[in-house]
Design an enzyme around this catalytic site. Sequence first.
Site, PDB file in Angstrom:
ATOM      1  N   GLU A  37      35.092 -37.819  20.022  1.00 31.29           N
ATOM      2  CA  GLU A  37      35.042 -36.691  20.957  1.00 31.29           C
ATOM      3  C   GLU A  37      34.248 -36.635  22.087  1.00 31.29           C
ATOM      4  OE1 GLU A  37      35.039 -32.278  22.739  1.00 31.29           O
ATOM      5  OE2 GLU A  37      33.323 -33.752  21.998  1.00 31.29           O
ATOM      6  N   ASP A  78      31.209 -37.365  15.878  1.00 32.90           N
ATOM      7  CA  ASP A  78      30.246 -38.066  16.571  1.00 32.90           C
ATOM      8  C   ASP A  78      29.481 -37.068  17.721  1.00 32.90           C
ATOM      9  OD1 ASP A  78      32.601 -37.135  18.502  1.00 32.90           O
ATOM     10  OD2 ASP A  78      31.919 -38.518  19.970  1.00 32.90           O
TER      11      ASP A  78
HETATM   12 ZN   LIG Z   1      31.542 -31.205  20.722  1.00 32.64          ZN
END
Ligand SMILES: [Zn+2]
Length: 415
Positions: free
Chosen positions: A180, A85
């Site tokens: 994340e 992401d």
């Molecule tokens: Zn990162």
Amino acid sequence: MLENYHFTAAERFLRYVQIDTQSDPQSSSFPSRENQKNLSKILVDELKQIGIDDAHLDRWGYVYATIPATTNKKVPVLCFCAHVDTAPDCSGANVKPLVHKNYRGDDIVLPDDKTQVLRMQDYPYLETQIGNDIITASGNTLLGSDDKAGVAEIMDLVNFLQTHKHIKHGEIKILFTPDEEVGKGMAHVDIKKLGADYGYTLDGGDAGSLEDETFSADGVQVIIHGVIAHPGYAKGKMVNAMKIAGHILDALPKDRLSPESTEGRRGFIHPVRVEGIAEKCTIDFIIRDFETPGLKKKEDFLKTLIEETLRSQPGARFEFTVTEQYRNMKEILDGHPTVVDYAKEAIQRAGLRLKMESIRGGTDGSRLSFMGLPCPNLFAGEQAIHSKLEFISVQDMNKAVETMVHLVQIWEEKS
Ligand SMILES: [Zn+2]
């Protein structure tokens, strides 16, 4: 060893960044946006093409894969991990990557927004990149090197090892994660299924940098209860919770203990959200320190400050709730010194100058470390992340691949 190898990290990277995988902090589903799987599916297909038969995507959006061992020695199982992401801070849709070959130190003007100019004076790291090929976005979006650089480099590592089977290494696990950037990257990871002993995230900056330390982090929620009365007849009775919140925020130190006034190894107390009415007001804080006992000291300091503020507010009271967020991974890594030592040696074998760094934040690696998989962070070459001026060089990406190739061999040699 890699002199004649045709690196594939950059060409993979240029494809991956064009797929929108932005995560969404407001979403309550997992992954926060399904679009992250669009890249993960491609990664599984490419892993299978390279000959990794067990590569698969699970329902949460994690990609798991195994590179079989090429040695008879008993070598700890390593995991290389990166997140698919990109940050919500800056648009990640319709990314148009540009390669600026043989950088000479001149300003790089991004064509789709000419106010976006990459200058060496603003980014001194560019001084190390003369003669290199710099990749940027076109001016309207971030680039996505955080962390598609790590993804592309790990993919290239797999490609290299699969085409150079005489290189001796133990079993290697690959893990690509979603979300994340919204702090949930490890929420649904299956550590048992992963089956690794030690891990490395590929999610750092300058070539040669290695991070073995993160903040320790707590959240504190303060709920202030005022005393409510009809405003027309409130004299001597009403105590307004919002005004107390204002006093508390004003009483926080201004020249220390705040993100605005600290750097390096100093931690802070940071109010992140206020919500309330006259009767009741909530303030959310984040507390950060490299030393976990330092969190408690900061929390005690905050609590005392609130008690003192409330002393002049008869009838008002407060609740104070501490929630653990994450811990400095060094607490775990110190118990497994080889994980960091071998990474240092790999960086040196790749001909780079080692830069040990501390992260003023958390990583997937800090969570993994506390889940039983000690996991420092290796450089991936990312620069100016989460911004329209984000950049990375092809040469730094290749160095990251080379470092991993050395690393897997060092583990085999020393086992
Ligand atoms: Zn990162």
